[in-house]
Design a protein around this motif. Sequence first.
Motif, PDB file in Angstrom:
ATOM      1  N   UNK A   1       1.033  -0.993  -0.102  1.00 12.01           N
ATOM      2  CA  UNK A   1      -0.050  -0.107  -0.083  1.00 12.01           C
ATOM      3  C   UNK A   1       1.085   1.101  -0.233  1.00 12.01           C
ATOM      4  N   UNK A   2       0.146   2.576  -0.470  1.00  9.35           N
ATOM      5  CA  UNK A   2       1.170   3.685  -0.211  1.00  9.35           C
ATOM      6  C   UNK A   2       0.766   4.770   1.650  1.00  9.35           C
ATOM      7  N   UNK A   3       1.444   5.039   1.149  1.00 11.72           N
ATOM      8  CA  UNK A   3       1.934   5.725   3.030  1.00 11.72           C
ATOM      9  C   UNK A   3      -0.126   6.346   3.512  1.00 11.72           C
ATOM     10  N   UNK A   4       0.348   6.387   4.456  1.00 15.54           N
ATOM     11  CA  UNK A   4      -1.070   7.301   5.061  1.00 15.54           C
ATOM     12  C   UNK A   4      -1.205   8.711   4.803  1.00 15.54           C
ATOM     13  N   UNK A   5      -2.352   9.180   4.875  1.00 11.91           N
ATOM     14  CA  UNK A   5      -2.326  10.385   4.600  1.00 11.91           C
ATOM     15  C   UNK A   5      -2.566  11.613   5.937  1.00 11.91           C
ATOM     16  N   UNK A   6      -2.016  13.096   6.090  1.00 10.86           N
ATOM     17  CA  UNK A   6      -1.774  13.617   7.153  1.00 10.86           C
ATOM     18  C   UNK A   6      -1.860  13.410   8.819  1.00 10.86           C
ATOM     19  N   UNK A   7      -0.823  12.725   8.424  1.00 13.03           N
ATOM     20  CA  UNK A   7      -0.291  12.312  10.060  1.00 13.03           C
ATOM     21  C   UNK A   7       0.251  13.681  10.840  1.00 13.03           C
ATOM     22  N   UNK A   8      -0.099  13.274  11.993  1.00 13.99           N
ATOM     23  CA  UNK A   8      -0.789  15.314  12.464  1.00 13.99           C
ATOM     24  C   UNK A   8      -0.854  14.441  14.165  1.00 13.99           C
TER      25      UNK A   8
ATOM     26  N   UNK B   1       6.859   3.898   1.697  1.00 12.60           N
ATOM     27  CA  UNK B   1       7.358   5.525   2.328  1.00 12.60           C
ATOM     28  C   UNK B   1       6.767   5.484   3.898  1.00 12.60           C
ATOM     29  N   UNK B   2       6.871   5.997   4.539  1.00 12.36           N
ATOM     30  CA  UNK B   2       6.036   6.351   5.411  1.00 12.36           C
ATOM     31  C   UNK B   2       5.269   8.128   5.917  1.00 12.36           C
ATOM     32  N   UNK B   3       4.412   7.704   6.487  1.00  9.54           N
ATOM     33  CA  UNK B   3       4.165   9.696   6.588  1.00  9.54           C
ATOM     34  C   UNK B   3       4.276  10.147   7.753  1.00  9.54           C
ATOM     35  N   UNK B   4       5.034  10.954   7.909  1.00  6.48           N
ATOM     36  CA  UNK B   4       6.115  11.576   9.463  1.00  6.48           C
ATOM     37  C   UNK B   4       5.606  13.142   9.429  1.00  6.48           C
TER      38      UNK B   4
END
Length: 1130
Positions: free
Chosen positions: A914-921, A998-1001
């Motif tokens: 899968x792709x990385x998660x969105x809008x990690x905050x 990749x990861x969402x940072x």
Amino acid sequence: QKKPQNQAPPPHAKEKNPRARPCRPPPPPPSSVPPKQPPPSAAPPKQTPPPPSATLLKQQQKNPECGNITFTCKVVGASMLKKPSVKWFKGKWMDLGSKVGKHLQLHDSYDRNNKVQPAKQSSESLSPTKMTYAGGYRCEVSTKDKFDSCNFSLIVNGKIMFPILQKCVAKSGVKCVILMFYSPPGKSEPKTESQPDVDVWDILRRAPPSEYEKIAFQYGITDLRGMLKRLKRIKKEEKKSTAFLHKLDPAYQVDKGQKIKLMVELANPDAEVKWLKNGQEIQVSGRYIFEAVGNKRILTINHCSLADDAAYQCVVDEEKSFTELFVKEPPILISHPLEDQVVMAGERVEFECEVSEEGAAVKWEKDGNELKREETFKYRFKKDGKKHYLIINESTKEDSGHYTVKTNGGESVAELIIQEKKLEVYQSIADLTVRARDQAVFKCEVSDENVKGIWLKNGKEVIPDERIKISHIGRIHKLTIDDVTPEDEADYSFVPEGFAYNLSAKLRFLEIKIDFVPRQEPPKIHLDCMGQAAPDTIVVVAGNKLRLDVPISGDPTPTVIWQKCPQLLSESEGRVRVEMHEDHCIFIIEGAEKPDEGVYRVTVKNPAGEDKGDITVKVIDVPDPPEAPKIINVGEDYLLGLDWAPPYSQKGGYILERKKKKSYRWMRLNFDLLKELSYEAKRMIEGVVYEMRLYAVNSIGMSRPSPASQPFIPIAPPSEPTHFTVEDISDSTVTLKWRPPERIGAGGLDGYNVEYCKEGSTEWVPALQGLTEKTSALIKDLVTRDKLYFRVRAINLAGESEPALIKEPVTIQEILQRPKFWLPRYLRQTLVKKVGETINIVIPFQGKPRPKITWTKDGQTLDAKEVGIRNSTTDTILFIRKAEHHHSGTYEVEVQIENMNDKVAITMQIMDKPGPPQNVKIIDVWGFNVALEWKPPQDDGNAQISGYTIQKADKKTMEWYTVFDHYRRTNCVVSDLIMGNEYYFRVFSENLCGLSGTAATTKTPAYIQKTGTIYEPPSYKEHDFSEAPKFTHHLVNRSVISGYNATLSCAVRGSPKPKIFWYKNKVDLSGDAKYRMFSKQGVLTLEIRKPSPFDGGFYTCKAVNECGEAEIECRLDVRGNQISVDNILL
């Protein structure tokens, strides 16, 4: 009550970490309904060769009032070489051999003739307190390499017991009889005094482990596994060994004659160690070596023998380490095989073979039947080191046959031929005419040099003395009479012992008479045949002495001249000489030879005249050796053609012998002389190399043997091929198939010859060029609508087999077959592949003539550049070299013949990471905690997101550490952070293919304030999270195959966490070892171990908490493990 096991494991096969059912008392017996018998079809399978089988025959009641019980087990094993070992067990592993005493006796006996061993177990119950004898029992019987067992259960409910027999079929075909005893209905139970309650678990908790079996037997606990499992939960944590860091393994195995090391590791390197073998301390010797390397102690056993197969212990202070050593014996090989023998009836026969090891056990058989020592001691078995002997003292005609010696590593076969005694007379005694004081010698020669006999004179036995001598040298018998007198004139006979022969001859005494005759008498030779047309002929055996007395007369004494034309013979010199006397002359040939043959002329002369006489001397000898015999034709166990050239001037017969190629013993094939120049030898072993030779025999004796023939092997043509059928037919071809012959023989198989013949014709035409080694053939270029017969023959060195025929003619014409797909099982559900993998789908189909195959995807024709399609007459293949996302979808394939067709659909799912998660905050930071939130990835990789992995990193080091993995929600709280540090966070998404690339940072770090900072927490309204249980994923009806583990799954949520209960047909499954229940993050799973058809039914899952309860239900069908026609074709 548990069902009897098909076959129990051997005593030394210990199980690790057994899962046992909880201890339960045996259920009471049925009151009136006997157990159902199994159907007649459940017959035990045929076994060859049979193992020793144990059968529980019956239960004998000695005294019902006292409760005496006797179990009898009959052990039968036709292939046993020695007495088997028998053990009795109660429960799983409690050996009753250690419990023999007042209340338990074990007896056994062994019938060596019938190989039957009855074993008995007697159990005596003297009071109601002995009800603990109830439980499961097992009898195990084992030999060196075979094993069998039978199980039975004993249920005691009263003093008076009746057996109920229930039969079952064990795996080895042995009937196991289960005996159950119960009180007859209507009779009250005997009154027993009340016994105080005893806490068995308290006793077990305080007792040492060595006493567990004794306590279990005393209180009637038969399920030792369940007892140990429950005791493990009750007892405190087991104390670890203080003496051993590493103990001995439970068991070791070593080949006989090899070396093995037993090693332990001690906690104290200075501790003293003792090694015990079967409880006895081992002393240092050449075979037992003790080593100490650091804290390791090693026992080395050199040249292991069967005596080393025992239990060993290593003792350090009060602690012991146990193990068991098994010594594996290598197979016994036959190094020197048996030899064929031919003997006369009544003679002693001795078969000898040599094996690879001294003292090995062998078995002797005659024509497939085992030989045993009998009361008459006809067969004797002897061992001498590695050599084994079979001795038959006095052989008879019935002892002829094939004798086999067998070991556990091979066998050897030899043939014994017993011939009746026949005596042949090679030279009979001849009449003699002897003068006074001369020597008379009667001589005869017979075929057997061991035959003795007696000499008779006028019917009375001749007694040897100083003048009369009797000799027997080899085959020649002589009677010699020195200084012959008139009383010696008589009829002499030689009678061989044991034969109806009588060889007779007459001894005539020649008297010398002196007559007064006038002077000047012309000389005359007095021969018996003088005056006849043919000269006198004297026959002498080569090597014998010829002495011929020729009486003469004449006055004055005539002069005698002997000559062999034209050579004159000397009177006193040479091997051929003449001795002269007044009234006779003596012609002597010493050691007659073949050149001495010819016509000898004697001439007498005096002044009154002369006289002549011719004597023909013929020297006969044994014939010259024949030429080597020639092999003409060889069969399976016979030599059909054998001929040879006769020696020069041979008149008589022939004796034929044969031997195995590597043997040194020749075996005579005929006892009656052969007159012809050919012979058919029989009774040979197929595949063994033989040689032949022969002797020429005449009236004098036997020649030297001929040279050996060329080696030959008796072989036979194979039998006809089997299952000869037509597999396929087209307008010009026929496909045939068959199976190899049942009997191929020692000649092997060179190939097959296939032929065909038109209907109405007798000419068979070869269908293939040369031989084929395959068991199928495709015959091409046939004429459409012809009707042909087909046949096939198997061929080897010995020739062709009988043909295998197709009885009905085959019409050469295509057969219309309806098209149909045989879709494999794995394609009936969604086919899941990863991006980049190779896809190769093979779908078999049927249909004739060759059908048309069409592939489509979502209704569109496939692109040949991306997808490869290959079609054959029996299947179609879809090939994708490298799978991509756009290859996902539904593929349809259609097979069509004229107006008939068939379709199948295949769903394919190509997934990727899968792709990385969105809008990690970062949502909030308080104390040592940080709250995070994110959204699911935009690209799920064509597969469901199974979870997330959250990592943290200190801003100073930027080293990432995992906080949560397989996390399912899209928000989390990270705790236990260090005050005063700043942290970054990143999130990976995960599906079946793995983590995202990749990861969402988080864009900004989260700062954890120090202690001095005053924090005023916001006020929140307390929220009630309580929730009644609710199933988010329901159970699904399933159909599974018997014997394979099955699982039922569902998902539930609720707060507080609900308790889960599983039911089958409304019966609680808790505590049943057959079912395992799992709960992980709300996912509930019920595992059913190896279900049987009886495990089918309705299964219910129930969730309960303080707020309520919920339940769901599904149906489980368990099918028998049967192979259908579809599965075979797939």
